[in-house]
Design a protein around this motif. Structure first.
Motif, PDB file in Angstrom:
ATOM      1  N   ALA A   1       1.921  45.769 -64.061  1.00 54.23           N
ATOM      2  CA  ALA A   1       3.009  46.548 -63.478  1.00 54.23           C
ATOM      3  C   ALA A   1       3.352  46.059 -62.067  1.00 54.23           C
ATOM      4  O   ALA A   1       2.503  45.540 -61.347  1.00 54.23           O
ATOM      5  N   ARG A   2       4.616  46.238 -61.699  1.00 56.91           N
ATOM      6  CA  ARG A   2       5.056  46.057 -60.314  1.00 56.91           C
ATOM      7  C   ARG A   2       5.027  47.443 -59.694  1.00 56.91           C
ATOM      8  O   ARG A   2       5.743  48.344 -60.135  1.00 56.91           O
ATOM      9  N   VAL A   3       4.201  47.627 -58.657  1.00 53.72           N
ATOM     10  CA  VAL A   3       3.890  48.966 -58.175  1.00 53.72           C
ATOM     11  C   VAL A   3       4.402  49.179 -56.752  1.00 53.72           C
ATOM     12  O   VAL A   3       3.970  48.506 -55.815  1.00 53.72           O
ATOM     13  N   THR A   4       5.319  50.123 -56.605  1.00 56.24           N
ATOM     14  CA  THR A   4       5.757  50.549 -55.283  1.00 56.24           C
ATOM     15  C   THR A   4       4.808  51.638 -54.807  1.00 56.24           C
ATOM     16  O   THR A   4       4.644  52.662 -55.471  1.00 56.24           O
ATOM     17  N   ILE A   5       4.142  51.391 -53.672  1.00 55.02           N
ATOM     18  CA  ILE A   5       3.226  52.382 -53.104  1.00 55.02           C
ATOM     19  C   ILE A   5       3.897  53.028 -51.899  1.00 55.02           C
ATOM     20  O   ILE A   5       4.395  52.346 -51.014  1.00 55.02           O
TER      21      ILE A   5
ATOM     22  N   VAL B   1     -13.101  57.174 -57.438  1.00 55.93           N
ATOM     23  CA  VAL B   1     -11.674  56.862 -57.569  1.00 55.93           C
ATOM     24  C   VAL B   1     -11.415  56.107 -58.862  1.00 55.93           C
ATOM     25  O   VAL B   1     -10.412  56.341 -59.543  1.00 55.93           O
ATOM     26  N   ALA B   2     -12.322  55.210 -59.232  1.00 56.43           N
ATOM     27  CA  ALA B   2     -12.148  54.420 -60.451  1.00 56.43           C
ATOM     28  C   ALA B   2     -12.079  55.306 -61.690  1.00 56.43           C
ATOM     29  O   ALA B   2     -11.328  55.019 -62.628  1.00 56.43           O
ATOM     30  N   GLU B   3     -12.841  56.397 -61.709  1.00 58.20           N
ATOM     31  CA  GLU B   3     -12.816  57.292 -62.870  1.00 58.20           C
ATOM     32  C   GLU B   3     -11.450  57.970 -63.014  1.00 58.20           C
ATOM     33  O   GLU B   3     -10.940  58.137 -64.125  1.00 58.20           O
TER      34      GLU B   3
ATOM     35  N   LEU C   1       5.984  53.723 -59.487  1.00 63.98           N
ATOM     36  CA  LEU C   1       6.064  54.211 -58.110  1.00 63.98           C
ATOM     37  C   LEU C   1       5.036  55.306 -57.926  1.00 63.98           C
ATOM     38  O   LEU C   1       4.997  56.272 -58.693  1.00 63.98           O
ATOM     39  N   ILE C   2       4.193  55.133 -56.903  1.00 65.98           N
ATOM     40  CA  ILE C   2       3.090  56.053 -56.644  1.00 65.98           C
ATOM     41  C   ILE C   2       3.215  56.597 -55.232  1.00 65.98           C
ATOM     42  O   ILE C   2       3.272  55.830 -54.270  1.00 65.98           O
ATOM     43  N   THR C   3       3.249  57.910 -55.100  1.00 63.50           N
ATOM     44  CA  THR C   3       3.251  58.498 -53.771  1.00 63.50           C
ATOM     45  C   THR C   3       1.808  58.672 -53.296  1.00 63.50           C
ATOM     46  O   THR C   3       0.886  58.834 -54.098  1.00 63.50           O
ATOM     47  N   GLY C   4       1.629  58.625 -51.987  1.00 65.12           N
ATOM     48  CA  GLY C   4       0.265  58.635 -51.462  1.00 65.12           C
ATOM     49  C   GLY C   4      -0.500  57.427 -51.944  1.00 65.12           C
ATOM     50  O   GLY C   4      -1.699  57.498 -52.223  1.00 65.12           O
ATOM     51  N   GLY C   5       0.205  56.281 -52.030  1.00 67.18           N
ATOM     52  CA  GLY C   5      -0.377  55.100 -52.676  1.00 67.18           C
ATOM     53  C   GLY C   5      -1.119  54.160 -51.764  1.00 67.18           C
ATOM     54  O   GLY C   5      -1.598  53.123 -52.222  1.00 67.18           O
ATOM     55  N   GLY C   6      -1.246  54.503 -50.497  1.00 72.76           N
ATOM     56  CA  GLY C   6      -1.902  53.581 -49.567  1.00 72.76           C
ATOM     57  C   GLY C   6      -3.397  53.742 -49.450  1.00 72.76           C
ATOM     58  O   GLY C   6      -4.079  52.844 -48.937  1.00 72.76           O
ATOM     59  N   THR C   7      -3.923  54.856 -49.926  1.00 77.89           N
ATOM     60  CA  THR C   7      -5.352  55.132 -49.802  1.00 77.89           C
ATOM     61  C   THR C   7      -5.835  55.931 -51.004  1.00 77.89           C
ATOM     62  O   THR C   7      -5.040  56.444 -51.795  1.00 77.89           O
ATOM     63  N   GLY C   8      -7.135  56.068 -51.124  1.00 79.96           N
ATOM     64  CA  GLY C   8      -7.757  56.999 -52.056  1.00 79.96           C
ATOM     65  C   GLY C   8      -7.341  56.859 -53.499  1.00 79.96           C
ATOM     66  O   GLY C   8      -7.222  55.755 -54.048  1.00 79.96           O
ATOM     67  N   ILE C   9      -7.104  57.992 -54.142  1.00 78.99           N
ATOM     68  CA  ILE C   9      -6.766  58.025 -55.563  1.00 78.99           C
ATOM     69  C   ILE C   9      -5.491  57.243 -55.835  1.00 78.99           C
ATOM     70  O   ILE C   9      -5.402  56.481 -56.803  1.00 78.99           O
ATOM     71  N   GLY C  10      -4.483  57.425 -54.997  1.00 81.96           N
ATOM     72  CA  GLY C  10      -3.215  56.729 -55.217  1.00 81.96           C
ATOM     73  C   GLY C  10      -3.370  55.227 -55.221  1.00 81.96           C
ATOM     74  O   GLY C  10      -2.808  54.538 -56.086  1.00 81.96           O
ATOM     75  N   LEU C  11      -4.137  54.709 -54.271  1.00 80.15           N
ATOM     76  CA  LEU C  11      -4.359  53.261 -54.211  1.00 80.15           C
ATOM     77  C   LEU C  11      -5.172  52.797 -55.406  1.00 80.15           C
ATOM     78  O   LEU C  11      -4.898  51.723 -55.970  1.00 80.15           O
TER      79      LEU C  11
END
Length: 252
Positions: free
Chosen positions: A30-34, A222-224, A9-19
């Motif tokens: 993994a099954r990832v909840t964004i 972001v990839a780094e 589970l990732i917060t702020g997962g819709g954009t940027g670093i989180g995504l």
């Protein structure tokens, strides 16, 4: 695919670093909840990447966090990986910082990490493997000129992570923080406008200030950052615990 079947589970997962982190974890099974406050970016991300599941959640609201985690666990099982990434980055001198600005910064950056990590630990209690990663900042290691509230929130995140690493030492959970410099995301785009208006410079000059703050004279990708998170979830990461990992091109 060593993360096959594990729920992240990732917060702020819709954009940027989180995504970026979400996509990396999903690529390894993994099954990832964004999570985020806006449904649109979350749904768009889920449509373009298999293994991502959108969930609207406000990390500064305790009820929203509890309800969101309950929904995620009901749908995909206990959370083995939690990335506390949601945050805001705004600069303002201390003399111009009112209590509302201070509390908003702490409410999202620090309270959000506290609330979501606390809920994640409830679901991890019966697991034999777990990872908690907080996305802090270089401002959490050395302070950022002109942004005392932001720097204080990011320092506190690292303190939280280090304390949890000490509390859970010897158990199959690790707690680490990532501390990026200026990263090529929408936040940098917004900061260009903020710096331009405050300093009376052009967009190009404002961007150059941020690029110049990274010793390697470019924005971090972001990839780094996502690769660093992936290492902390990798098969040989168990001895990395309580660390604040700088990803800033050599800034000390």
């Amino acid at each position: 695919m060593h993360l096959q079947g594990k729920h992240a589970l990732i917060t702020g997962g819709g954009t940027g670093i989180g995504l970026g982190i979400a996509r990396e974890l999903a690529a390894h099974g993994a099954r990832v909840t964004i999570c985020g406050r806006r449904a649109g970016p979350l749904e768009d991300a889920a449509k373009t990447t298999a293994g991502l599941f959108p969930l609207v959640m406000d990390v500064s609201d305790e009820v929203s966090v509890r309800d969101g985690f309950a929904k995620a666990v009901d749908a995909r099982g206990p959370i083995a990986i939690h990335v506390a990434n949601a945050g805001i980055a705004e600069g303002r001198s201390l003399r111009k910082t009112d209590l509302a600005f201070w509390r908003r910064m702490m409410g999202i950056n620090l309270d959000g990490a506290f609330l979501t990590i606390r809920e994640a630990l409830e679901t991890m209690s019966g697991l034999d493997w777990g990872r908690v990663i907080a996305v802090s900042s270089m401002a959490g290691l050395k302070g950022l000129r002109g942004a005392p509230a932001y720097s204080a929130s990011k320092h506190a995140m690292i303190g939280l992570i280090r304390s949890l690493a000490a509390d859970y030492a010897g158990r199959p959970l690790t707690f680490n923080a990532l501390c990026p410099g200026y990263v090529e995301t929408e936040i940098v785009d917004r900061n260009v406008v903020s710096i331009r208006d405050r300093a009376g410079v052009t967009d190009e000059e404002a961007l150059a200030m941020m690029v110049g703050a990274n010793p390697h004279k470019r924005l971090v990708t972001v990839a780094e950052v996502a690769e660093a998170a992936m290492f902390l979830c990798g098969p040989n990461s168990g001895s990395m615990n309580g660390q604040a990992i700088a990803i800033a091109g050599g800034e000390l």
